[in-house]
Structures are given as structure tokens and as C-alpha cells.
Design a protein around this motif. Structure first.
Motif, PDB file in Angstrom:
ATOM      1  N   PRO A  14      30.592  35.023  43.824  1.00 34.20           N
ATOM      2  CA  PRO A  14      29.597  34.231  43.091  1.00 34.20           C
ATOM      3  C   PRO A  14      28.943  33.221  44.019  1.00 34.20           C
ATOM      4  N   ALA A  16      27.975  29.668  45.514  1.00 36.13           N
ATOM      5  CA  ALA A  16      28.717  28.424  45.713  1.00 36.13           C
ATOM      6  C   ALA A  16      27.703  27.337  46.031  1.00 36.13           C
ATOM      7  N   ALA A  50      36.922  36.269  45.009  1.00 35.02           N
ATOM      8  CA  ALA A  50      36.928  35.075  44.169  1.00 35.02           C
ATOM      9  C   ALA A  50      37.448  35.462  42.791  1.00 35.02           C
ATOM     10  N   ARG A  51      38.007  34.472  42.114  1.00 31.15           N
ATOM     11  CA  ARG A  51      38.435  34.664  40.733  1.00 31.15           C
ATOM     12  C   ARG A  51      38.147  33.374  39.968  1.00 31.15           C
ATOM     13  N   THR A  52      38.125  33.451  38.667  1.00 30.10           N
ATOM     14  CA  THR A  52      37.871  32.280  37.836  1.00 30.10           C
ATOM     15  C   THR A  52      39.132  31.947  37.052  1.00 30.10           C
ATOM     16  N   ASN A  55      37.732  27.775  34.068  1.00 25.24           N
ATOM     17  CA  ASN A  55      36.343  27.406  34.369  1.00 25.24           C
ATOM     18  C   ASN A  55      36.126  26.964  35.817  1.00 25.24           C
ATOM     19  N   THR A  57      35.966  28.326  39.897  1.00 25.32           N
ATOM     20  CA  THR A  57      35.901  29.487  40.770  1.00 25.32           C
ATOM     21  C   THR A  57      36.783  29.229  41.973  1.00 25.32           C
ATOM     22  N   PHE A  59      37.832  30.779  45.522  1.00 24.50           N
ATOM     23  CA  PHE A  59      37.534  31.739  46.582  1.00 24.50           C
ATOM     24  C   PHE A  59      38.813  31.950  47.387  1.00 24.50           C
TER      25      PHE A  59
END
Length: 91
Positions: A14, A16, A50-52, A55, A57, A59
Motif C-alpha cells: 500500500p 505510505a 505489508a499487512r493490516t 487499522n 499498516t 510493512f
């Protein structure tokens, strides 16, 4: 890197937001470390993604390199701390 067997897996990342130069330097440092500390492997595997969570993110860069003993995790980001012998890895 000539002569090394390296597999780099890059997931979709995503956007940044932040200082572009500083973010770039962080990525360069982390990828360089992944390459350095996996150099003794027959095949280095480096995953970038990356993961969430909640809420946020997160990396990451993972590798199958030397790793470190979690009992020394508090020293990992200390100034001038070594987790490996100087003869094993430069820098």
C-alpha cells in the motif's frame, strides 16, 4: 550478488506517507540486512510485504538468514550493539 541463489517475493504494497528520503533509506537498510544475513544460505529467500492490524499498516521484510536469539531482542536496536560475531558478518 553474482553467484548467489536469491528468491525475492514482493507482495502488493500500500501507499505510505512520510519523508520520501527517510522511507527510502529504511527500505534500503532492511533489504541490505536481509541480503547480508542470508548470504550463508544455499538459497536466500526474502519476502517483502505489508499487512493490516487494528487499522495500522505493518510493512515487513523477512528472510531465512541468521536470525537472532529473542533473549537479545532488547539489544537489537541499541546503538553499536552486535548480535553476531564480527568475523561472521561485516558492518
Amino acid at each position: 550478488m553474482t553467484g548467489r541463489n536469491i528468491e525475492i517475493q514482493i507482495s502488493e504494497l500500500p501507499d505510505a506517507y512520510g519523508d520520501e528520503n527517510l522511507i527510502n533509506q529504511v527500505w534500503v537498510n532492511l533489504i541490505s540486512n536481509a541480503l547480508k544475513y542470508s548470504r550463508k544460505k544455499d538459497k536466500a529467500v526474502i519476502a517483502i510485504g505489508a499487512r493490516t492490524e487494528k487499522n495500522l499498516t505493518i510493512f515487513y521484510i523477512r528472510d531465512n538468514g541468521a536470525g537472532f536469539d529473542m533473549k537479545y531482542a532488547d539489544k537489537l536496536f541499541g546503538v553499536f550493539q552486535r548480535l553476531h560475531k564480527a568475523r561472521d558478518f561485516e558492518g
